[in-house]
Design a protein around this motif. Structure first.
Motif, mmCIF file in Angstrom:
data_model
loop_
_atom_site.group_PDB
_atom_site.id
_atom_site.type_symbol
_atom_site.label_atom_id
_atom_site.label_comp_id
_atom_site.label_asym_id
_atom_site.label_seq_id
_atom_site.Cartn_x
_atom_site.Cartn_y
_atom_site.Cartn_z
ATOM 1 N N ARG A 125 0.798 -1.239 0.122
ATOM 2 C CA ARG A 125 -0.060 -0.037 -0.040
ATOM 3 C C ARG A 125 0.823 1.451 0.039
ATOM 4 O O ARG A 125 1.666 1.632 1.019
ATOM 5 C CB ARG A 125 -0.909 0.153 1.202
ATOM 6 N N HIS A 126 0.827 1.945 -0.894
ATOM 7 C CA HIS A 126 1.442 3.225 -1.367
ATOM 8 C C HIS A 126 1.391 4.419 -0.033
ATOM 9 O O HIS A 126 2.286 4.976 0.195
ATOM 10 C CB HIS A 126 1.363 3.961 -2.510
ATOM 11 N N GLU A 127 0.439 4.344 0.620
ATOM 12 C CA GLU A 127 -0.140 5.217 1.474
ATOM 13 C C GLU A 127 0.961 5.062 2.865
ATOM 14 O O GLU A 127 0.764 5.833 3.626
ATOM 15 C CB GLU A 127 -1.380 5.560 1.822
ATOM 16 N N ASP A 172 6.718 6.061 4.356
ATOM 17 C CA ASP A 172 7.094 7.177 5.159
ATOM 18 C C ASP A 172 8.218 7.719 4.904
ATOM 19 O O ASP A 172 9.360 7.079 4.982
ATOM 20 C CB ASP A 172 7.264 6.898 6.550
ATOM 21 N N SER A 190 9.221 1.077 0.609
ATOM 22 C CA SER A 190 7.845 0.501 0.732
ATOM 23 C C SER A 190 7.962 -0.793 1.275
ATOM 24 O O SER A 190 9.057 -1.168 2.157
ATOM 25 C CB SER A 190 7.320 0.424 -0.681
ATOM 26 N N GLY A 198 2.981 4.986 7.343
ATOM 27 C CA GLY A 198 2.299 6.355 6.653
ATOM 28 C C GLY A 198 3.233 7.604 6.817
ATOM 29 O O GLY A 198 4.198 7.584 7.866
ATOM 30 N N LYS A 251 -6.721 1.241 9.936
ATOM 31 C CA LYS A 251 -6.590 1.642 8.469
ATOM 32 C C LYS A 251 -7.884 1.240 7.809
ATOM 33 O O LYS A 251 -8.016 1.431 6.458
ATOM 34 C CB LYS A 251 -5.288 1.314 8.008
#
Length: 544
Positions: A107-109, A112, A152, A173, A224
């Motif tokens: 998940r890209h979101e 950090d 990631s 994140g 989430k």
């Protein structure tokens, strides 16, 4: 399936920018000699391959170290240095701890960018601070907790002579320090793999000996909105890296090919999954039909799906010479329709590759061997690098050439030079390369027992003498391989000049009895290629 294909473009944005690597794993009771085995290929277009080294050292209290991002070379921040750090050569340390990785993205979101620790730095810092695989897991997870994680989603193979673990990790994140993660010990009698797709699904929350995890790995997913079921049904992969077309066909397909090689029943059972005809994902690990040797794992790293329904050597894309490679990108469009190329384990963009052999029945300095190669596993010889080696062989040094500078002293560029000659006329020329490759690897394998027997005698007298002996052997084999490859390149240029082929006898190109006009044959193109040409062009080239 249409929904999965629609996700292809998004997946490819990650795959092209990320490191599309492969790790293969063998437990100690599944290996031919009782060793733990892991393999790794660092697959990244444009990356210059070399053998890294971090010497053992003691550091004064209050010392800090810079963290430089392994992918892009940017300064990420500073962390407190350990009082004692251990010798690391490549991806193995002096205590036979070895670590590999593959990026699954997820998940890209959850990325950090403010975190300090990237996945590459995690590997090499952990190797400098760990005496066991379990200790490496703690070092890595403590580091991201304290300093943040900027990469990631990542899968790691973490091994020592007694056990091997697969750990998967993803951030929380932007601006949120730490990561969620889970680590599963692979049973000693099993094999496993990961290849850019998260593979840990359900795990035993109560098995503290064989399963470790972040305390909030499930609660964070709930927070989430990634999961809302019972804890016992939680799947790390489904929550943090849901499967799509690319995750199956480009990534899990490589794992399937490895399983298929050593567990035929598993290969047969999960081929429908790889072909998009079944929803049942593969198990994390399987028992092999036979014991797996170092040479077996080296061969598996050279796999292009040969002999399977995914074989890429037999269609028009392979050309007249059945080349098992496809140029990137993985996807392409014709008349607005999206198509793809297969992505096998062996790929031309590899910077380096290794198979680590970790043995508990020998002193660490002798038991830990990283069989190392530069460039694509299929096109390079694996040479032994003993884990106590405290200096990089000259031909593997990062100072010999770089990503934009060719050097005749660089193993990376020599192996690429030869590989790029062979690929366009693959099945015409590959046999000459295999002869040299097999000759070197057979010699190194046959010499191993004698070399290590001598090292053991020296070790009994003075351990440092054994370490120096194995270091010198590491350097000698690396140089021998590169020298052989240079001669191979010269041989190929002469033998296959201008598309003709000169005859060979007793390993030498036949010299004409008189004159300066060598005897040649002209093999031309394969029959299937010519048939396709005629089908495509009709009577354009028909003789009249």
């Amino acid at each position: 399936m249409k929904k999965m294909i629609s996700a292809l473009v998004l997946l490819m944005a990650v795959a092209i920018n990320g490191w599309a690597c492969t790790n293969l794993i063998v437990g100690k009771k599944a290996s031919a000699d009782g060793s733990v085995l892991i393999s790794y290929s660092a697959d990244s277009y444009g990356m210059f391959g070399f053998l890294c080294h971090y010497p053992a050292a003691t550091h004064p209290a209050g010392t800090f170290r810079d963290i430089i991002d392994w992918e892009d070379g940017r300064f990420r921040g500073r962390i407190a240095e350990a009082r004692q750090t251990y010798n690391v050569i490549g991806n193995i340390n002096e205590f036979q701890v070895s670590i590999g990785e593959t990026t699954f993205g997820g998940r890209h979101e959850l990325v950090d960018s403010t975190g300090v620790m990237d996945y590459g730095s995690l590997i090499y810092v952990a190797l400098q601070r760990s005496r066991t695989a379990k200790e490496a897991i703690k070092v890595m997870t403590d580091l991201v907790k304290e300093y943040g994680y900027c990469s990631s989603g990542e899968s790691f193979s973490i091994a020592d002579p007694n056990e091997v673990w697969m750990m998967e990790m993803i951030g929380k994140g932007p601006g949120v320090k730490g990561a969620v993660w889970v680590a599963v010990r692979i049973p000693d009698d099993c094999i496993a793999a990961h290849a850019n797709q998260s593979r840990i699904r359900k795990f035993d929350l109560n098995d503290k000996e064989n399963c470790l995890y972040a305390p909030d790995v499930i609660s964070f997913a709930r927070e989430k909105g990634y999961f809302d079921g019972l804890n016992k049904d939680f799947s790390f992969a489904d929550a943090y890296c849901p499967l799509d077309f690319g995750g199956i066909r480009f990534c899990d397909a490589r794992v399937w090919s490895y399983f298929n090689r050593f567990s035929k029943a598993t290969g047969d059972a999960y081929l429908p999954y790889i072909q998009g005809k079944s929803q049942e994902a593969m198990p994390l690990y399987v028992k092999p039909d036979r014991k797996v040797s170092v040479r077996d794992l080296q061969a598996a790293m050279r796999d292009h799906y040969e002999g399977t329904p995914l074989d890429i050597t037999q269609d028009a894309g392979a050309g007249s010479f059945h080349m098992p490679y496809r140029l990137s990108p993985l996807t392409f469009k014709v008349d607005g329709v999206e198509y793809f190329n297969e992505r096998p384990i062996s790929t031309q963009q590899s910077a380096f590759v290794f198979v680590s052999q970790l043995r508990a029945n020998l002193p660490d300095a002798i038991g830990g061997v990283m069989w190392f190669g530069l460039d694509d596993a299929n096109m390079t010889p694996f040479t032994p690098v003993y884990c106590a080696t405290d200096a990089v062989p000259a031909v593997y040094d990062e100072k010999e050439g770089d990503c934009v500078t060719f050097s005749w002293n660089s193993a990376f560029w020599i192996y690429n030079w030869v590989a790029d000659m062979i690929r366009p006329r693959y099945d015409l020329m590959i046999g000459d390369m295999r002869t040299v490759q097999d000759g070197l690897e057979d010699t190194f394998a046959q010499a191993q027992e004698g070399v290590e027997s001598q090292a053991l005698k020296l070790y009994a007298e003075q351990p440092q003498k054994a370490k120096d002996f194995l270091k010198n052997y590491t350097h000698m084999t690396a140089q021998t391989a590169v020298d052989s490859w240079k001669r191979l390149g010269e041989f190929l240029i002469v033998r296959y000049n201008d598309g003709a082929v000169k005859p060979v006898k007793d390993g030498r190109i036949v010299r004409p009895a008189t004159g300066n006009n060598a005897r040649v044959s002209r093999p031309g193109y394969s029959e299937d290629f010519l048939r396709n040409l005629v089908k495509e062009t009709g009577e354009r080239y028909k003789a009249w």
